[in-house]
Design an enzyme around this catalytic site. Structure first.
Site, PDB file in Angstrom:
ATOM      1  N   LYS A   1      -0.817  -0.666   8.550  1.00 44.65           N
ATOM      2  CA  LYS A   1       0.338  -1.488   8.156  1.00 44.65           C
ATOM      3  C   LYS A   1       0.572  -1.421   6.654  1.00 44.65           C
ATOM      4  CE  LYS A   1      -2.002  -5.192   6.396  1.00 44.65           C
ATOM      5  NZ  LYS A   1      -1.762  -5.937   5.146  1.00 44.65           N
TER       6      LYS A   1
ATOM      7  N   ILE B   1      -4.235  -3.269  -6.998  1.00 45.07           N
ATOM      8  CA  ILE B   1      -4.499  -2.180  -6.071  1.00 45.07           C
ATOM      9  C   ILE B   1      -3.593  -2.275  -4.847  1.00 45.07           C
ATOM     10  CG2 ILE B   1      -6.218  -1.146  -4.532  1.00 45.07           C
ATOM     11  CD1 ILE B   1      -6.784  -0.631  -7.464  1.00 45.07           C
TER      12      ILE B   1
END
Length: 336
Positions: free
Chosen positions: A199, A287
């Site tokens: 996802k 990140i």
């Protein structure tokens, strides 16, 4: 729950980012003792003195009667019943450097990481099992549509704790249930974990398309095709009767694909607008797990051959430096 000092659950949380901070906040709603590992001693000192993380979710107040922040990982792990890993997947190996199997012996390891170990191309639970000899029965993951920023605001959120052993997952889920969190369990450990990885890749694709000025109609088709892609991979890699329409799979996909808080979507949006990978990473200063995950998943899927055109398009844009516009144009013709 018996709250005597001998029976209060002891939880170690490893990581100092926004999701780790949100997990600490959730756990503080229960009668628990938490040792929280952060890499920087100055962050530990700040939390101990001012009762909030100086770098992430700074409005979240930390109950230091329940939470002891520390930068010595062995100490943090030493008395834990549960260990929650909440660092980016790319930093798991360095974060755990210096500990060995004995440090994790007898503990339930809960991965709150939605990524893969770069270069090794394995899930975080695989890494813990293979390199620290943690039995599969002691492994769980946290999944579901739950952004840290909304946890900080105490908005109603839903989590899934997936683990091979249902009773173990239920024990940890009980520590998360509170007035703004509903935690349920699932025994499809690898299916839920891989869905959480994919996802993030899809969210990058959604961001790229948004950056290229594709509208809501196309985004909806992209996400519906992505759900089919996730199912195709899971059925190929881990054949099992599972309902991919549940929140652990589809719910997590939807919030990551559409939310303003999705760092993977934000990263993709910057790529679609013409940023290089490096410049997007520098500007975000956070990140995007999907960046590393797409390379690992692409290489894993060379063996299994699941039909994953969205994942392949993202891989070519990020790692083969193909034109985002051209790759999305090719992808458009494959969607239905």
């Amino acid at each position: 729950m018996n709250t005597s000092l001998d029976t209060v659950p002891r939880v170690a949380v490893v990581g100092g980012g926004s999701w780790a901070t949100a997990i600490v906040k959730i756990l503080c709603e229960q009668s628990v003792k938490i040792r929280w590992w952060l890499r920087k001693p100055e962050d530990v000192a700040h939390i101990s003195h001012y009762h909030h993380n100086p770098s992430y979710l700074t409005d979240v107040q930390i109950d230091t009667h329940k939470v002891e922040a520390h930068s010595d990982l062995k100490y943090v792990l030493s008395e834990a019943d549960f260990v929650v890993l909440a660092v980016p997947a790319a930093f798991v190996q360095s974060a755990l450097q210096g500990i060995d199997s004995e440090d994790l012996q007898g503990k339930v390891i809960v991965s709150a990481i939605k990524g893969m170990i770069p270069e090794r191309n394995i899930l975080v639970t695989d890494y813990v099992e293979q390199y620290y000899n943690v039995p599969p029965e002691q492994l769980c993951i946290i999944a579901g549509p739950c952004h840290a920023e909304e946890v900080a605001l105490e908005r109603q959120s839903y989590l899934t704790i997936a683990g091979y052993q249902k009773e173990t997952a239920e024990r940890f889920a009980a520590l998360l249930n509170c007035r703004y969190i509903k935690a349920t369990v699932n025994t499809d450990l690898y299916g839920v974990e891989y869905a959480a990885v994919i996802k993030n890749i899809v969210a990058i694709a959604c961001g790229i398309c948004h950056g290229l000025n594709h509208g809501d109609n196309f985004q909806a088709v992209l996400v519906s095709n992505a759900m089919q892609e996730i199912k195709c991979f899971l059925d190929t890699r881990f054949p099992l009767q599972r309902d991919v329409n549940s929140s652990a799979y589809m719910g997590d996909l939807l919030v990551t694909a559409y939310s303003q808080f999705s760092r993977n979507r934000t990263f993709g949006n910057m790529i679609g607008r013409g940023y290089s990978v490096k410049s997007a990473q520098v500007e975000m200063n956070m990140i995007a797990e999907g960046y590393y995950a797409v390379q690992s998943l692409y290489q894993v899927n060379q063996k299994y051959g699941a039909q994953m055109p969205i994942m392949e398009a993202v891989y070519k844009i990020l790692y083969e430096k193909k034109s985002a516009q051209k790759e999305i144009d090719k992808l458009r013709k494959q969607l239905s």
